[in-house]
Each structure stands twice: as structure tokens, then as C-alpha cells.
Design a protein around this motif. Structure first.
Motif, PDB file in Angstrom:
ATOM      1  N   MET B 133     -91.981  92.669  10.990  1.00  0.00           N
ATOM      2  CA  MET B 133     -91.104  93.004   9.867  1.00  0.00           C
ATOM      3  C   MET B 133     -90.097  94.035  10.374  1.00  0.00           C
ATOM      4  O   MET B 133     -90.441  94.910  11.175  1.00  0.00           O
ATOM      5  CB  MET B 133     -91.958  93.592   8.746  1.00  0.00           C
ATOM      6  CG  MET B 133     -91.233  93.988   7.492  1.00  0.00           C
ATOM      7  SD  MET B 133     -90.501  95.628   7.609  1.00  0.00           S
ATOM      8  CE  MET B 133     -91.877  96.666   7.228  1.00  0.00           C
ATOM      9  N   GLN B 134     -88.841  93.906   9.947  1.00  0.00           N
ATOM     10  CA  GLN B 134     -87.827  94.912  10.270  1.00  0.00           C
ATOM     11  C   GLN B 134     -87.111  95.303   8.986  1.00  0.00           C
ATOM     12  O   GLN B 134     -86.412  94.481   8.387  1.00  0.00           O
ATOM     13  CB  GLN B 134     -86.822  94.356  11.293  1.00  0.00           C
ATOM     14  CG  GLN B 134     -87.440  94.110  12.676  1.00  0.00           C
ATOM     15  CD  GLN B 134     -86.485  93.406  13.634  1.00  0.00           C
ATOM     16  OE1 GLN B 134     -85.539  92.738  13.212  1.00  0.00           O
ATOM     17  NE2 GLN B 134     -86.736  93.541  14.928  1.00  0.00           N
ATOM     18  N   TYR B 135     -87.322  96.541   8.568  1.00  0.00           N
ATOM     19  CA  TYR B 135     -86.612  97.034   7.388  1.00  0.00           C
ATOM     20  C   TYR B 135     -85.345  97.740   7.859  1.00  0.00           C
ATOM     21  O   TYR B 135     -85.392  98.663   8.659  1.00  0.00           O
ATOM     22  CB  TYR B 135     -87.487  98.005   6.585  1.00  0.00           C
ATOM     23  CG  TYR B 135     -86.704  98.690   5.495  1.00  0.00           C
ATOM     24  CD1 TYR B 135     -86.325  97.979   4.350  1.00  0.00           C
ATOM     25  CD2 TYR B 135     -86.307 100.012   5.619  1.00  0.00           C
ATOM     26  CE1 TYR B 135     -85.568  98.590   3.360  1.00  0.00           C
ATOM     27  CE2 TYR B 135     -85.550 100.631   4.641  1.00  0.00           C
ATOM     28  CZ  TYR B 135     -85.185  99.916   3.521  1.00  0.00           C
ATOM     29  OH  TYR B 135     -84.413 100.519   2.541  1.00  0.00           O
ATOM     30  N   LYS B 136     -84.192  97.258   7.349  1.00  0.00           N
ATOM     31  CA  LYS B 136     -82.905  97.756   7.837  1.00  0.00           C
ATOM     32  C   LYS B 136     -82.157  98.460   6.712  1.00  0.00           C
ATOM     33  O   LYS B 136     -82.047  97.918   5.616  1.00  0.00           O
ATOM     34  CB  LYS B 136     -82.071  96.585   8.355  1.00  0.00           C
ATOM     35  CG  LYS B 136     -82.793  95.785   9.415  1.00  0.00           C
ATOM     36  CD  LYS B 136     -82.019  94.542   9.809  1.00  0.00           C
ATOM     37  CE  LYS B 136     -82.750  93.841  10.937  1.00  0.00           C
ATOM     38  NZ  LYS B 136     -81.987  92.679  11.419  1.00  0.00           N
ATOM     39  N   SER B 153     -79.210  97.140   2.231  1.00  0.00           N
ATOM     40  CA  SER B 153     -80.456  97.204   3.007  1.00  0.00           C
ATOM     41  C   SER B 153     -81.191  95.885   2.834  1.00  0.00           C
ATOM     42  O   SER B 153     -80.953  95.143   1.877  1.00  0.00           O
ATOM     43  CB  SER B 153     -81.325  98.387   2.573  1.00  0.00           C
ATOM     44  OG  SER B 153     -81.744  98.204   1.245  1.00  0.00           O
ATOM     45  N   THR B 155     -84.787  93.299   4.481  1.00  0.00           N
ATOM     46  CA  THR B 155     -85.978  93.195   5.319  1.00  0.00           C
ATOM     47  C   THR B 155     -86.039  91.825   5.967  1.00  0.00           C
ATOM     48  O   THR B 155     -85.936  90.807   5.292  1.00  0.00           O
ATOM     49  CB  THR B 155     -87.251  93.412   4.471  1.00  0.00           C
ATOM     50  OG1 THR B 155     -87.141  94.669   3.802  1.00  0.00           O
ATOM     51  CG2 THR B 155     -88.490  93.412   5.349  1.00  0.00           C
ATOM     52  N   ASP B 156     -86.187  91.830   7.291  1.00  0.00           N
ATOM     53  CA  ASP B 156     -86.408  90.580   8.030  1.00  0.00           C
ATOM     54  C   ASP B 156     -87.912  90.413   8.263  1.00  0.00           C
ATOM     55  O   ASP B 156     -88.603  91.394   8.549  1.00  0.00           O
ATOM     56  CB  ASP B 156     -85.760  90.648   9.423  1.00  0.00           C
ATOM     57  CG  ASP B 156     -84.243  90.579   9.376  1.00  0.00           C
ATOM     58  OD1 ASP B 156     -83.680  90.548   8.266  1.00  0.00           O
ATOM     59  OD2 ASP B 156     -83.635  90.570  10.457  1.00  0.00           O
ATOM     60  N   TRP B 157     -88.387  89.188   8.172  1.00  0.00           N
ATOM     61  CA  TRP B 157     -89.757  88.865   8.546  1.00  0.00           C
ATOM     62  C   TRP B 157     -89.704  87.852   9.677  1.00  0.00           C
ATOM     63  O   TRP B 157     -88.875  86.951   9.641  1.00  0.00           O
ATOM     64  CB  TRP B 157     -90.521  88.256   7.365  1.00  0.00           C
ATOM     65  CG  TRP B 157     -90.768  89.233   6.263  1.00  0.00           C
ATOM     66  CD1 TRP B 157     -89.972  89.466   5.175  1.00  0.00           C
ATOM     67  CD2 TRP B 157     -91.878  90.120   6.139  1.00  0.00           C
ATOM     68  NE1 TRP B 157     -90.522  90.457   4.394  1.00  0.00           N
ATOM     69  CE2 TRP B 157     -91.695  90.874   4.964  1.00  0.00           C
ATOM     70  CE3 TRP B 157     -93.020  90.362   6.935  1.00  0.00           C
ATOM     71  CZ2 TRP B 157     -92.610  91.844   4.548  1.00  0.00           C
ATOM     72  CZ3 TRP B 157     -93.926  91.326   6.513  1.00  0.00           C
ATOM     73  CH2 TRP B 157     -93.722  92.052   5.329  1.00  0.00           C
ATOM     74  N   THR B 183     -84.436  85.959   7.056  1.00  0.00           N
ATOM     75  CA  THR B 183     -83.533  87.119   7.011  1.00  0.00           C
ATOM     76  C   THR B 183     -82.351  86.892   6.068  1.00  0.00           C
ATOM     77  O   THR B 183     -81.921  85.760   5.854  1.00  0.00           O
ATOM     78  CB  THR B 183     -82.994  87.426   8.430  1.00  0.00           C
ATOM     79  OG1 THR B 183     -82.090  88.533   8.359  1.00  0.00           O
ATOM     80  CG2 THR B 183     -82.254  86.222   9.012  1.00  0.00           C
TER      81      THR B 183
END
Lengths: 140, 278
Positions: B133-136, B153, B155-157, B183
């Protein structure tokens, strides 16, 4: 990406050119019985100096270990030998060898093969045959 | 200020990477390097490996700095990763994206988590599998808003599968990775999230490399991208060379082909990245 593909293809073609050598076994490429003996001697010497994994060998008899390891490598590399030692699980049960220490042994084996100038692709071939044994060796 | 921070990161990295305690339970080169969003991976694509040399009985901390410079843009990214027992990876990345035509800089912060679900890169029968997971969080939102992005903002999984095949190609070790990412990020999120075109979607990413020695690898990556802003956002590709002289540092150089970014076409250029492993 399309423009990058030719570079990649050239690399693959060049590599596959190296693939077709003579009908040598891996055992031959490792230098036969003498080559394996040198590799194993080098490995034992390194283990003797290695604080991280030496303790696993405290109860091992070096001459017996050397003999069995040479035989095992020889057999696994399609050489004219038969491995007559115990199986991997029996030998390593109770030793609780970690992932880290198993990799350490491989690092030392790679060093020993480097010392004997074993070519990188030949080293990989031996490692590829040893890798499946890990599951019978670690954390037991 | 940002340049100072960037230089500071590099200075720390070089100073510490040759010193100190270091986790070293993996085989050399097998953790991969660091991708631009801070996760262990290649340059563009997150891989299944968790960052650093920690084995199941160790933890590892790493720091990295990267720069990609294409014709009209420059992206710098610095951050740190923590690997706990080769089970979970936490990462933090700060990105600075310089847009030459607007004479502006867009900052984004990314927090990542990756968990190893199955396997080992080298030893397991099936490929190693990880969920990430990437929270941007975009810190400069003006450009994203002006382009009609939905959010600042997101979140990518992603699910990543990777494998290193020992001696597979003429005796050389062969690595491959496939990542599926869900994404809504536009250009990594630097241009916001979602937009008039589309919201979240599934994108595919892939990498492959050959190790010419324990230390040197040459590979390619491909990263599919969405086009939520209707700006003809292109897929990304690169060719890279990675050098792992020891288990303390890695250096990666790449040629980037990023296509069209925010209406500027044919964005190509060089990428350079350092990771220091403790």
C-alpha cells in the motif's frame, strides 16, 4: 518501451550464444574431483574462520564432513559418485539453522568457488542444485 | 531548502553506508533497490522483496535518494525504509517534482507498507508474493487542482510477484517481477488523484533483469499508467544497471522513457539512485 526492446533482445541473443558448450557435466566444469576437493577445502577453511556459523560444526568430524560434502557435490553435479551420507533432514535436525546462517554458508561457498576461479555461470548452476535442499536444512 | 535536504540525505547515506551494524542475512543483490515511491523494487516498479538485507530473524533500516531528470521535469525522492523480520516493510518518501515550464516545484509525501505473503525470492518453489500500500499526500495542490484532479491525496494498492531463477539463462541468474496496482494517482500523484477521465483503475507493471555477476545487474522495467486527467498520460519504461558492491550500498543508473507528461511529449532522461543498508 518499443525502442528499448532491441537492446534487450541483443543481450538475450548474446547470452544464448554462450549456452551451447561441449557435453560437459557440471561436475567436469567444476574441475572434476580435484576441483571439488579444492572448493570444499576452501570452504572448510573459511568456515573455520567464521564466527557466525562455526559453532554449527563444533561436533562434526572434519575429515568425514569433507568426504561427504565432496561426494554430495559430486553426485548433485552429475559426477561419478554416490552420496552415502545421511539425508539432509537427519543431519540438520536439532541444529536450528537460520535463514541468515544458511545464506552465510552460501556466501562462503561462493568465496571458495571464486578462489578456484570457477566461472560465474558454473557457480550459479551448482547453487541452483543446492537451493532446493534449503527446505530440509533450516529451522529444524 | 529542498536542495539542502537532498544533499544532506546523500551525505548521511554515504557516511553511514560503509559503517555500523548492518543486517546481512540475504544473499547479495537480492533485496533489489528502491523505487521512486520509496518501496523496495527497481526504479519505477515496486517488487515483492522487502527492503534491505534482513532475514526472518533480523530487522533492517535503509535510506535512499534518487533523481530522475527528463527534458522538462526533474523528480527527486529521498526517504527511509524499515524491514521487520522480512515480513513487513514500512517506507517513507519525500518527493520534489520540478516543473520547468511553470517554474514551480510540487512536493509529495508517501507512506508505504508492504507485507510478504508467501515465499522467498530465491528458494521457494513458487514466486515470492507481497501485498503493498502507498498512501500519497500532495503538499502542493495548485497544479493538481488546475488540472481538475479530484483529490490531493490517494492510496495505491499493489500485489507483486517476483522470482530469481539461479543460473537460468546461460548460467546467469534471471530475475522477473509482475505487479498489479490499483491506483487513482496521476503521474505518481504529483498531478493529483482521479479526474474527469476516470477514477481508480488497475494498472500492470513488470520488470526483468539478468545478473552478470553477484554485484551487477542489467534490466528493463515497464509501468502502465492511467489517464484520469485526459492528458494522454503515457506508460513508463526504463533500462537500468544496478550495482551492489557489498551489502551496505547499492547504486542504480537508468535511462527513462516517460513519454508525455502534462502535455509535454517525449520526456526522456537519466535516473540515478543510491540506497544505504543498515
Amino acid at each position: 518501451m518499443i525502442r528499448l526492446m532491441p537492446i534487450w533482445m541483443v543481450i538475450l541473443v548474446l547470452l544464448s550464444g554462450c549456452a551451447h558448450n561441449q557435453q560437459q557435466t557440471l561436475f567436469d566444469k567444476l574441475g572434476g574431483h580435484d576441483g571439488l576437493t579444492n572448493i570444499v577445502n576452501g570452504l572448510i577453511e573459511q568456515i573455520g574462520k567464521d564466527k557466525q556459523i562455526l559453532h554449527y560444526f563444533r561436533d562434526a568430524r572434519v575429515s568425514r564432513f569433507r568426504e561427504h560434502l565432496i561426494d554430495h557435490f559430486c553426485a548433485i553435479a552429475d559426477g561419478p559418485c554416490q552420496y552415502t551420507g545421511d539425508n539432509m533432514t537427519d543431519i540438520h535436525t536439532g541444529m536450528k539453522i537460520t535463514e541468515k546462517d544458511f545464506n552465510r554458508l552460501l556466501d562462503l561457498l561462493i568465496n571458495a568457488m571464486d578462489q578456484q576461479n570457477i566461472p560465474h555461470p558454473v557457480q550459479n548452476k551448482l547453487l541452483a542444485r543446492l537451493a532446493p535442499l534449503r527446505t530440509y536444512i533450516i529451522y529444524i | 531548502m529542498k536542495r539542502k535536504v537532498h544533499n544532506f540525505c546523500i551525505a548521511i547515506l554515504i557516511f553511514f553506508s560503509s559503517q555500523l551494524f548492518a543486517a546481512d542475512g540475504k544473499l547479495i543483490s537480492t533485496p533489489g533497490v528502491t523505487q521512486v515511491e520509496g518501496s523496495a523494487g527497481g526504479g519505477l516498479v515496486p517488487w515483492a522483496q522487502l527492503a534491505g538485507y534482513a532475514s526472518r530473524d533480523e530487522y533492517a533500516a535503509n535510506i535512499f535518494c534518487s533523481q530522475g531528470k527528463v527534458d522538462d521535469f526533474r523528480l527527486r525522492s529521498c526517504g527511509a525504509q524499515l524491514n521487520l523480520f522480512d515480513r513487513v516493510e514500512f517506507s517513507l518518501a519525500q518527493q520534489w517534482f520540478q516543473v520547468d515550464v511553470l517554474d514551480t516545484e510540487i512536493k509529495q509525501r508517501i507512506f508505504g507498507v508492504k507485507a510478504r505473503l508467501y515465499g522467498d525470492l530465491v528458494y521457494s518453489q513458487w514466486p515470492m508474493l507481497s501485498l503493498g500500500m502507498q498512501y500519497k499526500h500532495l503538499q502542493d495542490t495548485a497544479v493538481a487542482k488546475s488540472l481538475n484532479a479530484d483529490d490531493t491525496s490517494g492510496t495505491d494498492w499493489y500485489l507483486a510477484a517476483s522470482k530469481l531463477h539461479l543460473g537460468a539463462i546461460a548460467g546467469y541468474n534471471w530475475f522477473w517481477n509482475i505487479t498489479a496496482r490499483y491506483t487513482d494517482a496521476n503521474e505518481l500523484g504529483l498531478l493529483g488523484f482521479g479526474g474527469p477521465g476516470e477514477n481508480a483503475s488497475l494498472q500492470w507493471e513488470a520488470s526483468t533483469a539478468i545478473f552478470f555477476s553477484r554485484e551487477w545487474a542489467v534490466g528493463v522495467e515497464y509501468r502502465q499508467k492511467p489517464d484520469n486527467l485526459d492528458l494522454n498520460e503515457d506508460d513508463w519504461a526504463d533500462v537500468f544497471v544496478a550495482w551492489n558492491p557489498n551489502k551496505s550500498v547499492s547504486v542504480t543508473a537508468a535511462w527513462l522513457e516517460l513519454g508525455s507528461i502534462a502535455g509535454s511529449s517525449d520526456q526522456n532522461g537519466l535516473y540515478l539512485s543510491f540506497t544505504g543498508y543498515f
